[in-house]
Each structure stands twice: as C-alpha cells, then as structure tokens.
Design a protein around this motif. Structure first.
Motif, PDB file in Angstrom:
ATOM      1  N   PHE A  90       0.836  -1.193   0.000  1.00 39.93           N
ATOM      2  CA  PHE A  90       0.000   0.000   0.000  1.00 39.93           C
ATOM      3  C   PHE A  90       0.876   1.250   0.000  1.00 39.93           C
ATOM      4  O   PHE A  90       2.009   1.234   0.481  1.00 39.93           O
ATOM      5  CB  PHE A  90      -0.919   0.022   1.225  1.00 39.93           C
ATOM      6  N   LYS A  92       1.987   5.186   0.943  1.00 42.69           N
ATOM      7  CA  LYS A  92       2.144   5.940   2.186  1.00 42.69           C
ATOM      8  C   LYS A  92       0.845   6.697   2.504  1.00 42.69           C
ATOM      9  O   LYS A  92       0.141   7.150   1.597  1.00 42.69           O
ATOM     10  CB  LYS A  92       3.302   6.920   2.038  1.00 42.69           C
ATOM     11  N   THR A  94      -2.138   5.781   3.664  1.00 43.33           N
ATOM     12  CA  THR A  94      -3.358   5.191   3.083  1.00 43.33           C
ATOM     13  C   THR A  94      -4.470   5.005   4.105  1.00 43.33           C
ATOM     14  O   THR A  94      -5.647   5.200   3.780  1.00 43.33           O
ATOM     15  CB  THR A  94      -3.031   3.829   2.443  1.00 43.33           C
ATOM     16  N   VAL A 119       2.180   3.331   6.216  1.00 45.21           N
ATOM     17  CA  VAL A 119       0.868   3.324   5.544  1.00 45.21           C
ATOM     18  C   VAL A 119      -0.208   4.085   6.321  1.00 45.21           C
ATOM     19  O   VAL A 119      -1.282   4.351   5.784  1.00 45.21           O
ATOM     20  CB  VAL A 119       0.395   1.884   5.258  1.00 45.21           C
TER      21      VAL A 119
END
Length: 234
Positions: A90, A92, A94, A119
């Motif tokens: 994922f 950064k 998120t 994340v």
C-alpha cells in the motif's frame, strides 16, 4: 519460518475458526479497547475475520499470508488480499487506522511497525494485541524447557517509540482455557496453528514431544499473556 506459518494456517481455516476461542475473546476486547467508529482500516493477519465480524468497521481491508484463511475471510468481506505484513503493498498515508489480533508475533516486529507507520495517515491509530513473555507457561513446564521466544513488554513499547509512535494506552490481560489433559491441549494447539519445537525437525524429537503431551493425564490450562496497545503516529 514464513513457509511454516503459511502451512500451519492454510490447512485448517474452518477448524481454526471454531477452535480459536481465546483469539475470538481477544478480538472482542481489542475492538472495545480501540474505540474506533469509522475510517479506512487495515487488519494485519486477518485470519478468518474475527475483527471484521465482531466490529462495525465497514471500510476494513484484511491481509494474511495464508491463502486458505483469506478464502474463508471472503465469506464476510471481499476487501482482502494475500500479503506479508513486513512488506505492505500500500502507498504511504493510506489508512486511518491499523489493527491486528493475535498476529504480529508471527512477523518481524520492527519491520512490521515501520510498515504500519508508513501506511498510516498522520495521527493514525495502531491498535493491536500480542502474546508476551509469560504465555504458554503450562506448555513450557510440560516440555521441560523453553519453547517460545515471546517478546517482553518494554521491548515492544520501545520499538514503537523508536519508530515515531506515541503510546496512548496499553494493558496486559491473561486469557486462559482449560483442557482435560495434555493430549487435548496439543490437539488444540495444532488446530490453532501453534508450532511446538520448530527448531527440531527430526521425527524422533517430534514423537518425544507428542508423548510428553500424551503422558500428562490431568487437567491443564492454556494461557496467553496478551499485551494490548493503542498507539498513534507522531
């Protein structure tokens, strides 16, 4: 080690879901502790989906290294994928929050925490539980030597702080479950993915371990000493 984890948790997803009584109890405690109503979340080591099923978190993505667990998880939530929590797929910033129930002790803690920090959005929450030293005491006593390398509480909290997490709250809770004898305990451990004496792969050593469990002909308590932590990115 990761191949062993995949193997242990990819054989018995339906059995695990029925057998994992303490894991279910821990999930409910974690949800109450989290005090999160909404937001975009990530469940590390989602297993068969206890956190999703017992909470009201609708926008939750589950990841697990064991494909069979994910197949079971998809019965409840299609938002899931096979992934390693040490290398999260994922971008950064998120997620608003990351949760994990009875899972992060299977991974490298430092790598996992670094990935969680990456994340999460600024001021994002990381809520998890993890077995610590003092877990599986009866098993260690039965076998006569130390079998498990659970981390200590100060080490876990220090690792969080070193990776730009603040600690909002934490507590320790001991969860127990009684079995009629050692063999029933061994079967439970087997069905919930706990590997006994993984350092020794010889058939002879494995037979000795099974015999020690079979020889224990009286009630025995399984315990997990769980650290619950609510942290946030600073």
């Amino acid at each position: 080690m990761k191949s062993l984890i995949k193997f242990s948790f990819s054989r018995f997803s339906e059995i695990y879901d029925k057998e994992a009584v303490l894991q279910k109890e821990a999930a409910k405690i974690l949800i109450d502790f989290a005090q999160i109503e909404d937001g975009k979340g990530l469940d590390l080591g989602c297993g068969t989906g206890f956190l999703y099923r017992f909470s009201n978190w609708q926008d939750l993505t589950g990841i697990d290294i064991a494909l069979d667990m994910l197949k079971f998880y998809k019965k409840f939530n299609n938002s899931c994928l096979q992934a390693d929590m040490e290398y999260l797929p994922f971008k950064k910033n998120t997620f608003d929050f990351v949760v994990s129930n009875f899972s992060i002790h299977w991974a490298d803690l430092k790598k996992t925490i670094k990935e969680v920090q990456r994340v999460l959005k600024p001021k994002g929450d990381f809520i998890f539980n993890i077995p610590v030293q003092g877990s599986l005491e009866a098993v260690e006593q039965m076998l006569g030597n130390t079998q498990f390398d659970f981390l200590c509480v100060p080490e876990i909290l220090k690792t969080l702080k070193e990776n730009n997490f603040g600690i909002e709250n934490f507590f320790i809770k001991n969860l127990e479950m009684e079995f009629q004898d050692g063999y029933y305990l061994l079967m439970h451990l087997h069905k919930t993915g706990v590997a006994i004496n993984t350092k020794s792969q010889s058939l002879g050593e494995k037979r000795k371990i099974v015999q020690k469990f079979k020889s224990y002909q009286k009630p025995v308590k399984l315990n997990y000493k769980l650290l619950f932590v609510k942290a946030y990115t600073t």
